[in-house]
Design an enzyme around this catalytic site. Structure first.
Site, PDB file in Angstrom:
ATOM      1  N   GLU A  68     -14.689  20.709  17.098  1.00 19.91           N
ATOM      2  CA  GLU A  68     -15.976  20.014  16.980  1.00 19.91           C
ATOM      3  C   GLU A  68     -15.828  18.550  16.569  1.00 19.91           C
ATOM      4  O   GLU A  68     -16.633  17.696  16.972  1.00 19.91           O
ATOM      5  CB  GLU A  68     -16.877  20.735  15.972  1.00 19.91           C
TER       6      GLU A  68
ATOM      7  N   PHE B  38     -24.347  34.664   7.357  1.00 23.85           N
ATOM      8  CA  PHE B  38     -23.073  34.380   8.024  1.00 23.85           C
ATOM      9  C   PHE B  38     -23.149  33.047   8.763  1.00 23.85           C
ATOM     10  O   PHE B  38     -24.071  32.793   9.522  1.00 23.85           O
ATOM     11  CB  PHE B  38     -22.748  35.515   9.006  1.00 23.85           C
ATOM     12  N   GLN B  39     -22.168  32.187   8.517  1.00 23.13           N
ATOM     13  CA  GLN B  39     -22.057  30.855   9.114  1.00 23.13           C
ATOM     14  C   GLN B  39     -23.279  29.973   8.804  1.00 23.13           C
ATOM     15  O   GLN B  39     -23.692  29.157   9.616  1.00 23.13           O
ATOM     16  CB  GLN B  39     -21.823  30.934  10.630  1.00 23.13           C
TER      17      GLN B  39
ATOM     18  N   LYS C 278     -31.599  29.450  15.123  1.00 23.57           N
ATOM     19  CA  LYS C 278     -31.441  30.234  16.353  1.00 23.57           C
ATOM     20  C   LYS C 278     -32.769  30.797  16.851  1.00 23.57           C
ATOM     21  O   LYS C 278     -33.031  30.827  18.067  1.00 23.57           O
ATOM     22  CB  LYS C 278     -30.443  31.378  16.114  1.00 23.57           C
TER      23      LYS C 278
ATOM     24  N   MET D   2       1.357   2.851   7.677  1.00 25.28           N
ATOM     25  CA  MET D   2       0.608   1.991   6.764  1.00 25.28           C
ATOM     26  C   MET D   2       0.797   2.437   5.314  1.00 25.28           C
ATOM     27  O   MET D   2       0.859   1.616   4.396  1.00 25.28           O
ATOM     28  CB  MET D   2      -0.875   1.961   7.136  1.00 25.28           C
TER      29      MET D   2
END
Length: 572
Positions: free
Chosen positions: A50, A112-113, A162, A480
């Site tokens: 993602e 959940f999630q 959802k 760096m």
């Protein structure tokens, strides 16, 4: 007509002219993905993480001046995307991020999630929405695009539970332009202030123009170049504004700041009038604010965001407005002010001083080395592509060398993470650029550490036939970090050496791409020519084994002033 929430989302994207959506599916967004499957208005690009979806949408926007769009699921899908969102926010890139959420009734129950998407993203978005009623969805989507692209651009997130995506309601196309009572950004600058600025610049004996990323974002490069020509003043462009000014102009001094040129920093510190155009005086540009304020100068600051003006440096003439519109008004006024002067103004003494500073040749390096110098790789890339390629960069020494040694002829060709400094952006950035410019030459400048942060996107490149040329400046260090440890930590290289580096040639070949390893300076140009010529329709990974001791010079150490530069190791 009646549509469910998922179909409304897809319809709104089509109405906004969206052509590409970068995303990764999950349970909370499956209704939206089902709606995408049934439409033909835009193309979805399946990334492998993602974070890469947001980076790709970000680069799509940076290179095209369109709003980038990405789609992620709830919970870890959203949290994986936060780094990309914060990257875009710091650089003022217009994005719309659509995230899935657990059903409305489950919000707050540790489902959940589930995560608090609005709370998590609030510090790193321009605005965010949680849609709780499907009847509000279409208006919310339209507002998201309007907010993202207007005023100071930025990412806007729309969180869709959802059940909202599956619920139907009556849908009507937009009837008028979006108007929001609580959001009315100013685009047109105050004419009186613009007149004062033009007169101040016309009378200056030691003027300087300091251009930032706002010039690129407002497509004001032509207006900036006209201002530079009219004024006769030197101009410097920040990391985010490279390409806004012709690099071959005698008036161009290069980049300012921590790794800017000696002449740009000395000129900025010693000018009597400084015109800041779409810049924000950040710490990497002006160094220590107390040191910067020691010089007596008048400052004009042009910016779309009033909160940026006098935030770090007190200015004398603030102008709030779109950079392009302000310069379109300012340039004719400057021409008139110069024409009205009784005796012609002379900047000869000022330019003599600047050319003396230029004589230091602060970007020189050992060209006769038997090892590959990273600067030489970038110069060769510029030569082969004639300064016209889209160059995406990861973050580190390689980023600074690309900024210093690639001479960008056009705006929106330099795609890098400036404000947040996000490692891993280079490859997904290249994917976004190629979706916006399918026939362009695209180079990814990266290091052996940065490239591994999103190297899984080689699979995305295989699936969609993305063909960037990846130039890895491989010095076996977090370069760096090593440089700072050498300078400030008595060469105690704590965890900066890369002990286990993959065989990049075999790795990229396993994804179906071409890998080349180059360890001799004489082979650098032939390899780059081969990549852009013979293999122009393939992704080519060029693993350059470079001098591991090379540092980026000049350098202004943290806490030091602009003129307190280290020009090389002999200054330590």
């Amino acid at each position: 007509m009646e549509l469910n929430g998922a179909d409304i989302v897809v319809r709104c994207l089509a109405e906004e002219g969206v052509e590409h959506v970068f995303g990764y599916p999950g349970g909370a967004v499956l209704y939206i993905y089902d709606a995408i499957y049934k439409q033909k208005d835009f193309k979805h690009i399946l990334v492998r993480h993602e974070q890469a979806a947001v980076h790709a949408a970000d680069a799509y926007s940076r290179s095209s001046n369109k709003v980038g769009v990405c789609l992620v699921t709830s919970g870890p899908g959203l949290t994986n995307a936060v780094t990309g969102i914060a990257t875009a926010y710091m650089d003022s890139i217009p994005l719309v991020i659509i995230s899935g959420q657990v059903p409305t009734k489950a919000i707050g129950e540790d489902a959940f999630q589930e995560c608090d998407t609005v709370g998590i993203t609030r510090p790193c978005v321009k605005h965010n929405f949680l849609v709780r009623d499907v009847k509000d969805l279409a208006d919310t989507m339209r507002k998201a695009f309007y907010i993202a692209r207007t005023g100071r651009p930025g990412p806007v997130l729309v969180d869709i539970p959802k059940d909202i995506s599956m619920t139907a309601c009556k849908y009507a196309p937009p009837k008028s332009e979006i108007k929001m009572r609580s959001y009315a950004p100013v685009a047109k600058g105050h004419l009186g202030q613009i007149k004062k600025a033009a007169q101040l610049l016309a009378n200056a004996e030691r003027p300087m123009i300091y251009a930032g990323g706002g010039v690129i974002l407002s497509d004001a490069s032509e207006e900036l170049r006209q201002l530079v020509r009219l004024s006769g003043a030197p101009v410097t462009t920040t990391l985010m504004a490279l390409g806004a000014q012709n690099p071959d102009s005698d008036q161009y001094l290069g980049m300012p700041g921590m790794h800017g040129t000696y002449e740009a920093n000395m000129t900025m510190q010693n000018c009597d009038v400084l015109i800041a155009v779409g810049a924000r005086f950040d710490d990497r540009v002006i160094g220590n604010t107390k040191h910067f304020a020691q010089a007596q100068r008048k400052i004009v600051h042009i910016d779309i965001d009033p909160s940026s003006i006098s935030k770090r440096v007190k200015v004398d003439i603030p102008i709030v407005g779109n950079v392009r519109e302000v310069l379109q008004e300012m340039n004719p006024l400057l021409a008139d002010a110069l024409a009205e002067q009784k005796s012609s103004r002379s900047l000869q003494a000022w330019w003599k001083q600047i050319n003396d500073w230029r004589g230091r040749d602060c970007l020189k390096y050992a060209r006769d080395s038997e090892l590959i110098k990273p600067q030489f790789v970038i110069e060769t890339l510029c030569k082969v592509t004639e300064g016209n390629a889209f160059v995406t960069s990861d973050v580190g020494q390689h980023q600074m060398w690309a900024a210093q040694y690639y001479r960008f002829n056009h705006p929106r060709r330099w795609i890098n993470s400036g404000g947040l400094g996000t490692m891993g952006v280079g490859l997904p950035y290249a994917m976004g650029v190629q979706m916006a410019h399918p026939d362009a030459q695209i180079a990814v400048v990266t290091g052996e550490a940065s490239i591994q942060m999103n190297i899984q996107e080689l699979a995305t490149c295989t699936q969609y036939h993305f063909t960037p040329k990846v130039l890895c400046l491989n010095n076996r260090y977090l370069g760096m970090v090593r440089q700072w440890q050498e300078i400030d930590y008595q060469s105690r290289y704590s965890e900066s050496y890369m002990d286990s580096i993959p065989d990049f040639v075999k790795l990229v070949e396993s994804y179906g791409h071409i890998g080349l390893q180059i360890d001799k300076p004489a082979d650098v140009e032939p390899a780059i020519k081969e990549a852009f010529g013979k293999h122009k329709d393939r992704l080519v990974f060029l693993d350059f084994i470079t001098d591991r001791t090379e540092n980026v010079w000049p350098m202004v150490k943290a806490g030091k002033g602009l003129t307190e530069m280290l020009l090389g190791s002999e200054d330590l």
